[in-house]
Write a protein that holds these residues in place. Structure first.
Motif, PDB file in Angstrom:
ATOM      1  N   LEU A  20       0.863  -1.177   0.000  1.00  0.00           N
ATOM      2  CA  LEU A  20       0.000   0.000   0.000  1.00  0.00           C
ATOM      3  C   LEU A  20       0.904   1.234   0.000  1.00  0.00           C
ATOM      4  O   LEU A  20       2.091   1.131   0.302  1.00  0.00           O
ATOM      5  CB  LEU A  20      -0.894   0.011   1.246  1.00  0.00           C
ATOM      6  N   GLY A  42      -0.200  -2.722  11.610  1.00  0.00           N
ATOM      7  CA  GLY A  42      -0.980  -3.673  10.833  1.00  0.00           C
ATOM      8  C   GLY A  42      -1.820  -2.944   9.794  1.00  0.00           C
ATOM      9  O   GLY A  42      -1.820  -1.715   9.705  1.00  0.00           O
ATOM     10  N   ARG A  43      -2.549  -3.709   9.024  1.00  0.00           N
ATOM     11  CA  ARG A  43      -3.376  -3.130   7.956  1.00  0.00           C
ATOM     12  C   ARG A  43      -4.422  -2.167   8.518  1.00  0.00           C
ATOM     13  O   ARG A  43      -4.652  -1.092   7.972  1.00  0.00           O
ATOM     14  CB  ARG A  43      -4.030  -4.235   7.141  1.00  0.00           C
ATOM     15  N   LYS A  44      -5.069  -2.546   9.623  1.00  0.00           N
ATOM     16  CA  LYS A  44      -6.100  -1.678  10.206  1.00  0.00           C
ATOM     17  C   LYS A  44      -5.483  -0.355  10.670  1.00  0.00           C
ATOM     18  O   LYS A  44      -6.051   0.709  10.450  1.00  0.00           O
ATOM     19  CB  LYS A  44      -6.799  -2.376  11.371  1.00  0.00           C
ATOM     20  N   HIS A  46      -2.879   1.039   9.441  1.00  0.00           N
ATOM     21  CA  HIS A  46      -2.563   1.779   8.216  1.00  0.00           C
ATOM     22  C   HIS A  46      -3.807   2.508   7.691  1.00  0.00           C
ATOM     23  O   HIS A  46      -3.751   3.701   7.392  1.00  0.00           O
ATOM     24  CB  HIS A  46      -2.019   0.834   7.143  1.00  0.00           C
ATOM     25  N   VAL A  47      -4.915   1.789   7.595  1.00  0.00           N
ATOM     26  CA  VAL A  47      -6.146   2.365   7.049  1.00  0.00           C
ATOM     27  C   VAL A  47      -6.643   3.512   7.932  1.00  0.00           C
ATOM     28  O   VAL A  47      -7.022   4.573   7.441  1.00  0.00           O
ATOM     29  CB  VAL A  47      -7.233   1.274   6.894  1.00  0.00           C
ATOM     30  N   CYS A  85       5.604   1.672   8.430  1.00  0.00           N
ATOM     31  CA  CYS A  85       4.511   1.431   7.491  1.00  0.00           C
ATOM     32  C   CYS A  85       4.088  -0.035   7.512  1.00  0.00           C
ATOM     33  O   CYS A  85       4.893  -0.919   7.825  1.00  0.00           O
ATOM     34  CB  CYS A  85       4.937   1.801   6.065  1.00  0.00           C
ATOM     35  N   TYR A  86       2.854  -0.274   7.121  1.00  0.00           N
ATOM     36  CA  TYR A  86       2.346  -1.631   6.997  1.00  0.00           C
ATOM     37  C   TYR A  86       3.172  -2.374   5.947  1.00  0.00           C
ATOM     38  O   TYR A  86       3.234  -1.955   4.793  1.00  0.00           O
ATOM     39  CB  TYR A  86       0.865  -1.591   6.596  1.00  0.00           C
ATOM     40  N   GLY A  88       2.801  -5.525   4.741  1.00  0.00           N
ATOM     41  CA  GLY A  88       2.102  -6.501   3.911  1.00  0.00           C
ATOM     42  C   GLY A  88       1.837  -7.786   4.675  1.00  0.00           C
ATOM     43  O   GLY A  88       2.287  -7.973   5.804  1.00  0.00           O
ATOM     44  N   LYS A  89       1.107  -8.656   4.045  1.00  0.00           N
ATOM     45  CA  LYS A  89       0.644  -9.890   4.664  1.00  0.00           C
ATOM     46  C   LYS A  89       1.617 -11.034   4.394  1.00  0.00           C
ATOM     47  O   LYS A  89       2.155 -11.165   3.302  1.00  0.00           O
ATOM     48  CB  LYS A  89      -0.740 -10.234   4.074  1.00  0.00           C
ATOM     49  N   ASP A  94       1.542 -10.614   9.651  1.00  0.00           N
ATOM     50  CA  ASP A  94       2.117  -9.666   8.697  1.00  0.00           C
ATOM     51  C   ASP A  94       3.577  -9.994   8.413  1.00  0.00           C
ATOM     52  O   ASP A  94       4.236 -10.702   9.176  1.00  0.00           O
ATOM     53  CB  ASP A  94       2.016  -8.238   9.251  1.00  0.00           C
TER      54      ASP A  94
END
Length: 189
Positions: A20, A42-44, A46-47, A85-86, A88-89, A94
């Motif tokens: 992202l 994590g992704r959350k 980041h969002v 930064c996030y 990735g998975k 992660d």
């Protein structure tokens, strides 16, 4: 400190390697008392652009014995991940934090703090980085011997739900060590 945090939040050094767009997450103030050195958002996070606002954060606040208001006050806690930064998975959880962030930014951030009382090393990445040769063979050994690293560091596993197997296998952590942590945090705050 605010100028440095703004500069970090605009960093795009590892842009080509991220799934992202870069969105560095870091917080703190020159008055921060407890520094949380962890993996990466994590992704959350980041969002929503907010660290520890997920089940991991809820568990961490439980371990610390603090509510959200106390936790998100940067004069109390600073968030200084190994990767901002996030990343990735991965298959489970992660990917590891990007390796660019800590060498590029950590020393500059540490120069800003004037009131650090405790550094929480959350997870093996931060423990290996900050303990160096003093790090034991694995996370469990580090945490079992947490007293060796006091008064500067307190070692924790990552509070992620993905890590529930470790917590189930090592009940002594939540039965014995969490209370010590809560007492120490209460004394500092």
């Amino acid at each position: 400190m605010e100028n440095l945090l703004t500069e970090i939040r605009g960093c795009e050094v590892c842009k080509a390697h991220l799934p992202l767009k870069p969105r560095p997450i870091i917080s703190g103030s020159i008055k921060s008392k407890i520094i949380l050195v962890s993996q990466a958002p994590g992704r959350k996070a980041h969002v929503e652009n907010k660290a520890w606002d997920d089940p991991s954060g809820k568990k961490l606040r439980e371990w610390l014995g603090v509510n959200e208001e106390v936790f998100y006050n940067p004069d109390n806690f600073a968030v200084l991940p190994m990767g901002f930064c996030y990343p990735g998975k991965a298959k489970t959880g992660d990917l590891p934090p990007r390796k660019e962030c800590a060498p590029l930014w950590h020393s500059k951030v540490w120069e800003q703090f004037e009131n650090v009382k405790l550094i929480l090393l959350i997870g093996k990445y931060s423990q290996d980085q900050y303990l160096g040769k003093l790090s034991k063979k694995n996370l469990t050994e580090n945490i079992m011997h947490y007293e060796e690293y006091l008064p500067k560091f307190f070692l924790l596993p990552h509070p992620s739900p993905v890590n529930h197997f470790w917590r189930r296998k090592n009940p002594w952590f939540e039965e014995d060590i969490v209370e010590v942590l809560q007492d120490l945090v209460a004394e500092i705050l």
